[in-house]
Design a protein around this motif. Structure first.
Motif, PDB file in Angstrom:
ATOM      1  N   THR A  37      59.484  -2.408 -42.079  1.00 46.67           N
ATOM      2  CA  THR A  37      59.127  -1.850 -43.379  1.00 46.67           C
ATOM      3  C   THR A  37      59.673  -0.440 -43.483  1.00 46.67           C
ATOM      4  OG1 THR A  37      57.111  -3.165 -43.468  1.00 46.67           O
ATOM      5  CG2 THR A  37      57.211  -1.254 -44.916  1.00 46.67           C
ATOM      6  N   LEU A  38      60.276  -0.128 -44.621  1.00 46.73           N
ATOM      7  CA  LEU A  38      60.792   1.213 -44.864  1.00 46.73           C
ATOM      8  C   LEU A  38      60.048   1.844 -46.027  1.00 46.73           C
ATOM      9  CD1 LEU A  38      63.117  -0.035 -43.191  1.00 46.73           C
ATOM     10  CD2 LEU A  38      64.665   1.354 -44.542  1.00 46.73           C
ATOM     11  N   ASN A  39      59.758   3.121 -45.866  1.00 46.38           N
ATOM     12  CA  ASN A  39      59.190   3.956 -46.922  1.00 46.38           C
ATOM     13  C   ASN A  39      60.270   4.994 -47.192  1.00 46.38           C
ATOM     14  OD1 ASN A  39      58.017   6.508 -47.857  1.00 46.38           O
ATOM     15  ND2 ASN A  39      56.034   5.501 -47.621  1.00 46.38           N
TER      16      ASN A  39
ATOM     17  N   LEU B 127      62.062  -9.264 -47.822  1.00 48.38           N
ATOM     18  CA  LEU B 127      60.730  -9.782 -48.145  1.00 48.38           C
ATOM     19  C   LEU B 127      60.082  -9.031 -49.301  1.00 48.38           C
ATOM     20  CD1 LEU B 127      59.438 -10.137 -44.482  1.00 48.38           C
ATOM     21  CD2 LEU B 127      60.359 -11.937 -45.964  1.00 48.38           C
ATOM     22  N   ALA B 128      60.427  -7.757 -49.468  1.00 49.94           N
ATOM     23  CA  ALA B 128      59.849  -6.938 -50.547  1.00 49.94           C
ATOM     24  C   ALA B 128      60.771  -5.766 -50.828  1.00 49.94           C
ATOM     25  CB  ALA B 128      58.469  -6.438 -50.158  1.00 49.94           C
ATOM     26  N   TYR B 129      60.767  -5.325 -52.092  1.00 47.64           N
ATOM     27  CA  TYR B 129      61.570  -4.177 -52.518  1.00 47.64           C
ATOM     28  C   TYR B 129      60.909  -3.646 -53.771  1.00 47.64           C
ATOM     29  CZ  TYR B 129      65.976  -1.542 -52.556  1.00 47.64           C
ATOM     30  OH  TYR B 129      66.934  -0.569 -52.482  1.00 47.64           O
TER      31      TYR B 129
ATOM     32  N   LEU C 139      60.202   4.125 -52.565  1.00 50.48           N
ATOM     33  CA  LEU C 139      60.633   2.743 -52.432  1.00 50.48           C
ATOM     34  C   LEU C 139      60.011   2.185 -51.160  1.00 50.48           C
ATOM     35  CD1 LEU C 139      62.507   0.257 -52.897  1.00 50.48           C
ATOM     36  CD2 LEU C 139      64.289   1.554 -51.690  1.00 50.48           C
ATOM     37  N   LEU C 140      59.336   1.049 -51.284  1.00 57.47           N
ATOM     38  CA  LEU C 140      58.824   0.332 -50.117  1.00 57.47           C
ATOM     39  C   LEU C 140      59.633  -0.947 -49.995  1.00 57.47           C
ATOM     40  CD1 LEU C 140      54.981   0.737 -50.575  1.00 57.47           C
ATOM     41  CD2 LEU C 140      56.527   2.098 -49.157  1.00 57.47           C
ATOM     42  N   GLU C 141      60.238  -1.130 -48.838  1.00 56.67           N
ATOM     43  CA  GLU C 141      61.025  -2.332 -48.615  1.00 56.67           C
ATOM     44  C   GLU C 141      60.612  -2.972 -47.309  1.00 56.67           C
ATOM     45  OE1 GLU C 141      65.310  -1.402 -47.861  1.00 56.67           O
ATOM     46  OE2 GLU C 141      64.832   0.521 -48.758  1.00 56.67           O
TER      47      GLU C 141
ATOM     48  N   LEU D 236      67.461  11.878 -49.227  1.00 56.55           N
ATOM     49  CA  LEU D 236      66.324  10.969 -49.227  1.00 56.55           C
ATOM     50  C   LEU D 236      65.663  10.972 -47.851  1.00 56.55           C
ATOM     51  CD1 LEU D 236      67.266   8.104 -47.694  1.00 56.55           C
ATOM     52  CD2 LEU D 236      68.568   7.916 -49.779  1.00 56.55           C
ATOM     53  N   GLN D 237      64.388  10.664 -47.823  1.00 57.14           N
ATOM     54  CA  GLN D 237      63.617  10.637 -46.581  1.00 57.14           C
ATOM     55  C   GLN D 237      63.251   9.193 -46.278  1.00 57.14           C
ATOM     56  OE1 GLN D 237      60.236  13.157 -47.178  1.00 57.14           O
ATOM     57  NE2 GLN D 237      61.473  14.890 -47.803  1.00 57.14           N
ATOM     58  N   VAL D 238      63.586   8.744 -45.091  1.00 58.58           N
ATOM     59  CA  VAL D 238      63.317   7.362 -44.696  1.00 58.58           C
ATOM     60  C   VAL D 238      62.365   7.358 -43.511  1.00 58.58           C
ATOM     61  CG1 VAL D 238      64.310   5.200 -43.862  1.00 58.58           C
ATOM     62  CG2 VAL D 238      65.623   6.655 -45.427  1.00 58.58           C
ATOM     63  N   ARG D 239      61.319   6.555 -43.648  1.00 58.14           N
ATOM     64  CA  ARG D 239      60.383   6.332 -42.544  1.00 58.14           C
ATOM     65  C   ARG D 239      60.354   4.840 -42.276  1.00 58.14           C
ATOM     66  NH1 ARG D 239      55.611  10.483 -44.375  1.00 58.14           N
ATOM     67  NH2 ARG D 239      56.914  12.322 -44.172  1.00 58.14           N
ATOM     68  N   ARG D 240      60.455   4.489 -40.999  1.00 57.48           N
ATOM     69  CA  ARG D 240      60.496   3.074 -40.599  1.00 57.48           C
ATOM     70  C   ARG D 240      59.205   2.707 -39.885  1.00 57.48           C
ATOM     71  NH1 ARG D 240      65.797   0.841 -38.605  1.00 57.48           N
ATOM     72  NH2 ARG D 240      67.298   1.587 -40.119  1.00 57.48           N
ATOM     73  N   PHE D 241      58.745   1.487 -40.172  1.00 58.62           N
ATOM     74  CA  PHE D 241      57.526   0.982 -39.556  1.00 58.62           C
ATOM     75  C   PHE D 241      57.714  -0.487 -39.182  1.00 58.62           C
ATOM     76  CE2 PHE D 241      56.385   4.194 -42.653  1.00 58.62           C
ATOM     77  CZ  PHE D 241      55.486   4.996 -41.978  1.00 58.62           C
ATOM     78  N   ASN D 242      57.052  -0.904 -38.114  1.00 60.96           N
ATOM     79  CA  ASN D 242      56.984  -2.314 -37.759  1.00 60.96           C
ATOM     80  C   ASN D 242      55.555  -2.786 -37.959  1.00 60.96           C
ATOM     81  OD1 ASN D 242      59.224  -1.186 -35.634  1.00 60.96           O
ATOM     82  ND2 ASN D 242      59.691  -3.209 -36.405  1.00 60.96           N
TER      83      ASN D 242
END
Length: 97
Positions: A5-7, A38-40, A54-56, A88-94
């Motif tokens: 998942t990316l924020n 799966l989501a955007y 943006l949540l992807e 842009l700022q990207v945060r990654r999550f599992n």
């Protein structure tokens, strides 16, 4: 394997708020059609139209890597270079499960 998942946070230059929103909205349909997406979903800040989140969600890193190679993302990145006030700022999550 867990999903990714990316924020992603965007801030538009003054006067480019609508352009930012429209540029990102144009990404939704083609990205959702990509294998592994799966989501955007886009979210506009409630009191500051220059800020968009943006949540992807992707099935895995390979699907995200393929997304980075799509023509629509490359076109969007070029447009964002002119629109954004700051990188842009990207945060990654599992996922936890």
């Amino acid at each position: 394997m867990s999903t990714l998942t990316l924020n992603v946070r965007f801030t538009a230059k003054p006067g480019h708020e609508t352009e930012l929103r429209e540029t990102l909205e144009d990404m939704v349909a083609p990205t959702l059609a990509e294998p592994g997406c799966l989501a955007y979903e886009l979210y506009l800040h409630p009191s500051d139209p220059s800020r968009v989140v943006l949540l992807e969600e992707w099935v895995d890193e390979a699907a995200l890597a393929a997304h980075f190679e799509t023509p629509h993302l490359k076109e969007c990145a070029a447009a964002l270079a002119e629109i954004l006030l700051e990188p842009l700022q990207v945060r990654r999550f599992n996922d936890v499960g």
